[in-house]
Design a protein around this motif. Structure first.
Motif, short mmCIF file in Angstrom:
data_model
loop_
_atom_site.label_atom_id
_atom_site.label_comp_id
_atom_site.label_asym_id
_atom_site.label_seq_id
_atom_site.Cartn_x
_atom_site.Cartn_y
_atom_site.Cartn_z
N GLU A 281 -93.52 66.50 69.89
CA GLU A 281 -92.59 66.02 70.91
C GLU A 281 -91.22 66.70 70.78
OE1 GLU A 281 -93.28 64.36 73.44
OE2 GLU A 281 -95.29 63.63 72.94
N ARG A 282 -90.90 67.17 69.59
CA ARG A 282 -89.60 67.81 69.38
C ARG A 282 -89.52 69.17 70.07
NH1 ARG A 282 -88.60 66.86 62.87
NH2 ARG A 282 -89.10 64.63 62.82
N PHE A 283 -90.67 69.79 70.28
CA PHE A 283 -90.69 71.12 70.88
C PHE A 283 -91.25 71.07 72.30
CE2 PHE A 283 -91.30 72.06 66.23
CZ PHE A 283 -89.99 72.47 66.02
N HIS A 284 -90.72 70.15 73.10
CA HIS A 284 -91.25 69.92 74.44
C HIS A 284 -90.95 71.06 75.41
CE1 HIS A 284 -87.12 68.37 74.27
NE2 HIS A 284 -87.03 68.65 75.56
N LEU A 285 -90.03 71.94 75.06
CA LEU A 285 -89.71 73.08 75.93
C LEU A 285 -90.44 74.35 75.55
CD1 LEU A 285 -85.83 72.60 76.31
CD2 LEU A 285 -87.63 71.85 77.86
N LEU A 286 -91.27 74.27 74.52
CA LEU A 286 -91.92 75.47 74.01
C LEU A 286 -92.83 76.13 75.06
CD1 LEU A 286 -92.18 77.27 71.55
CD2 LEU A 286 -94.10 75.87 70.79
N SER A 287 -93.49 75.34 75.88
CA SER A 287 -94.37 75.91 76.90
C SER A 287 -93.60 76.80 77.88
CB SER A 287 -95.10 74.80 77.67
OG SER A 287 -96.11 74.23 76.87
N TYR A 288 -92.34 76.44 78.15
CA TYR A 288 -91.53 77.28 79.03
C TYR A 288 -91.25 78.63 78.35
CZ TYR A 288 -90.65 73.09 81.81
OH TYR A 288 -90.81 71.98 82.61
N GLY A 289 -90.99 78.59 77.05
CA GLY A 289 -90.78 79.84 76.32
C GLY A 289 -92.03 80.70 76.31
N LEU A 290 -93.19 80.07 76.10
CA LEU A 290 -94.44 80.82 76.12
C LEU A 290 -94.70 81.43 77.49
CD1 LEU A 290 -96.75 78.40 74.07
CD2 LEU A 290 -95.60 80.47 73.27
N MET B 74 -86.99 76.60 71.04
CA MET B 74 -87.12 75.59 69.99
C MET B 74 -85.78 74.91 69.73
SD MET B 74 -89.76 77.53 67.36
CE MET B 74 -90.05 76.11 66.31
N ILE B 75 -84.69 75.69 69.74
CA ILE B 75 -83.36 75.09 69.55
C ILE B 75 -83.01 74.16 70.71
CG2 ILE B 75 -80.89 75.61 69.45
CD1 ILE B 75 -81.65 78.20 67.94
N LEU B 76 -83.28 74.62 71.94
CA LEU B 76 -83.00 73.78 73.11
C LEU B 76 -83.85 72.52 73.10
CD1 LEU B 76 -82.67 76.43 75.99
CD2 LEU B 76 -80.84 75.13 74.89
N SER B 77 -85.09 72.62 72.60
CA SER B 77 -85.95 71.44 72.51
C SER B 77 -85.35 70.38 71.60
CB SER B 77 -87.34 71.83 71.99
OG SER B 77 -88.03 72.66 72.89
N LYS C 72 -89.09 61.28 79.86
CA LYS C 72 -90.09 60.26 79.57
C LYS C 72 -91.38 60.57 80.33
CE LYS C 72 -90.73 55.27 79.35
NZ LYS C 72 -90.16 53.94 79.67
N GLY C 73 -92.49 60.64 79.58
CA GLY C 73 -93.78 60.91 80.21
C GLY C 73 -94.09 62.38 80.35
N ALA C 74 -93.16 63.25 79.93
CA ALA C 74 -93.41 64.69 80.06
C ALA C 74 -94.31 65.16 78.94
CB ALA C 74 -92.08 65.46 80.02
N SER C 75 -95.05 66.18 79.21
CA SER C 75 -95.97 66.74 78.22
C SER C 75 -95.39 68.02 77.67
CB SER C 75 -97.34 67.02 78.85
OG SER C 75 -98.16 67.72 77.97
N SER C 76 -95.64 68.28 76.38
CA SER C 76 -95.13 69.49 75.75
C SER C 76 -96.07 70.66 75.90
CB SER C 76 -94.90 69.23 74.26
OG SER C 76 -96.12 68.88 73.64
N THR C 77 -97.19 70.47 76.57
CA THR C 77 -98.13 71.56 76.74
C THR C 77 -98.84 71.45 78.07
OG1 THR C 77 -99.95 72.75 75.70
CG2 THR C 77 -100.09 70.38 75.67
N SER C 78 -99.49 72.49 78.46
CA SER C 78 -100.24 72.48 79.71
C SER C 78 -101.71 72.62 79.40
CB SER C 78 -99.79 73.64 80.60
OG SER C 78 -99.85 74.86 79.90
#
Length: 339
Positions: A264-273, A309-312, A319-325
């Motif tokens: 949950e801490r890296f919820h923005l990682l999918s955007y980076g990928l 990762m820093i922005l995450s 709330k309710g967002a997923s960290s992956t697709s």
């Protein structure tokens, strides 16, 4: 297709992989079924990363990185950079893979002590799939240069799709693969240890653990389709492509247990990928016009992962967002599981 892979190098690499898998299986059988601690996962993760960088250091030395011939040194430097860049790209994509595994384990409520065996089987499947698909990809690129543009377009499409799906919560209830399994197999409502099949009310049924294994196999196929074009954008040398993939996958099990508690801490990682995939796809599309240097690719990959990762850590997750697709069809939650 030019490759540094001599019979000696291929043999040494194959021997290493076999020994590594035997050691992993032996350690797993000695420990038995147990929940992997953060400490244990951290130690094994560090070991696999250290082994990977020891390998590329040895490869650089073997290719003449310390020699006097400037041409040989340049080639050794280039191959080492290709390996490191490919390894980091595959490792980053594996993180999304891990989050999908976590979702499957959570959905089926797989006990922590059973997850280790499932991941090991999933890793073996991924290794076989990657090897087969890399050989096919290398042959296609050798025979048809325009395949590079197809791979590039596919990565662009995948990156855009991953960006738009990143904020959506995956819905396993309405997943086509799971629906098909439910329609064609009798599934036990409970686990039976680490068994894949059991007898329930006098009827032989598959356990939920077997269903998870099947879904992980499907996930392996989907992610292999994404990652193989990505590594061919870094290098077309089959030896570097396969070794960087294999080393990224070998540490996947330990990395899963390390990241499972902090996904949950890296919820923005999918955007980076997604950004990395678009960059790599663009690089592939421009290959005949301008060859983007490997150092640029490595720097862009590291910088993008570090920023996301820093922005995450600084920006709270919605709330309710997923960290992956999930690699099938993300829809709104609300369906009911077929019986």
């Amino acid at each position: 297709m030019i490759s540094i892979g001599t019979p000696l190098l291929w043999s040494l690499f194959a021997a290493f992989v076999v020994v590594a898998l035997i050691v992993d299986f032996f350690a797993m059988s000695r420990q038995g079924s147990h929940a992997v601690s953060i400490k244990e996962a951290s130690i094994w993760s560090l070991i696999w990363v250290a082994v990977s960088f020891f390998f590329v250091a040895w490869l650089w030395w073997f290719l003449g990185g310390t020699g006097q011939d400037p041409v040989t040194r340049e080639m050794a430097d280039a191959k080492a950079l290709e390996f490191i860049t490919g390894y980091l790209v595959e490792k980053a994509l594996a993180v999304d893979n891990i989050f999908v595994f976590l979702m499957l384990f959570t959905y089926f409520a797989v006990p922590a002590e059973f997850q280790k065996r499932v991941l090991m089987i999933g890793i073996l499947g991924a290794l076989v799939l990657r090897a087969v698909m890399i050989l096919i990809g290398a042959w296609l690129i050798t025979q048809f240069h325009w395949v590079m543009y197809v791979f590039g377009a596919f990565l662009l499409f995948t990156g855009v799709k991953m960006w738009w799906a990143a904020g959506q919560e995956p819905d396993l209830d309405n997943n086509p693969a799971l629906k098909w399994i439910n329609r064609h197999m009798k599934i036990s409502p409970t686990f039976d240890g680490e068994k894949f099949f059991t007898v329930h009310n006098g009827v032989k049924m598959a356990t939920p653990l077997f269903v998870v294994i099947m879904l992980i196999g499907i996930v392996d196929i989907v992610f292999a389709v994404d990652s193989i074009p990505a590594i061919f954008a870094i290098t077309t040398d089959p030896f570097i492509v396969l070794t960087s993939n294999v080393f990224a996958i070998l540490g996947l099990r330990a990395m899963y247990f390390l990241l499972a508690s902090m996904h949950e801490r890296f919820h923005l990682l999918s955007y980076g990928l997604a950004i990395i995939l678009v960059f790599i796809g663009t690089k592939m599309m421009l290959i005949d016009l301008y060859k983007i240097p490997i150092t640029w690719s490595l720097g862009f990959t590291v910088l993008t992962l570090a920023i996301t990762m820093i922005l995450s850590l600084k920006i709270p997750a919605r709330k309710g967002a997923s960290s992956t697709s999930f690699p099938f069809s993300p829809k709104e939650r609300g369906g009911s599981k077929d019986s």
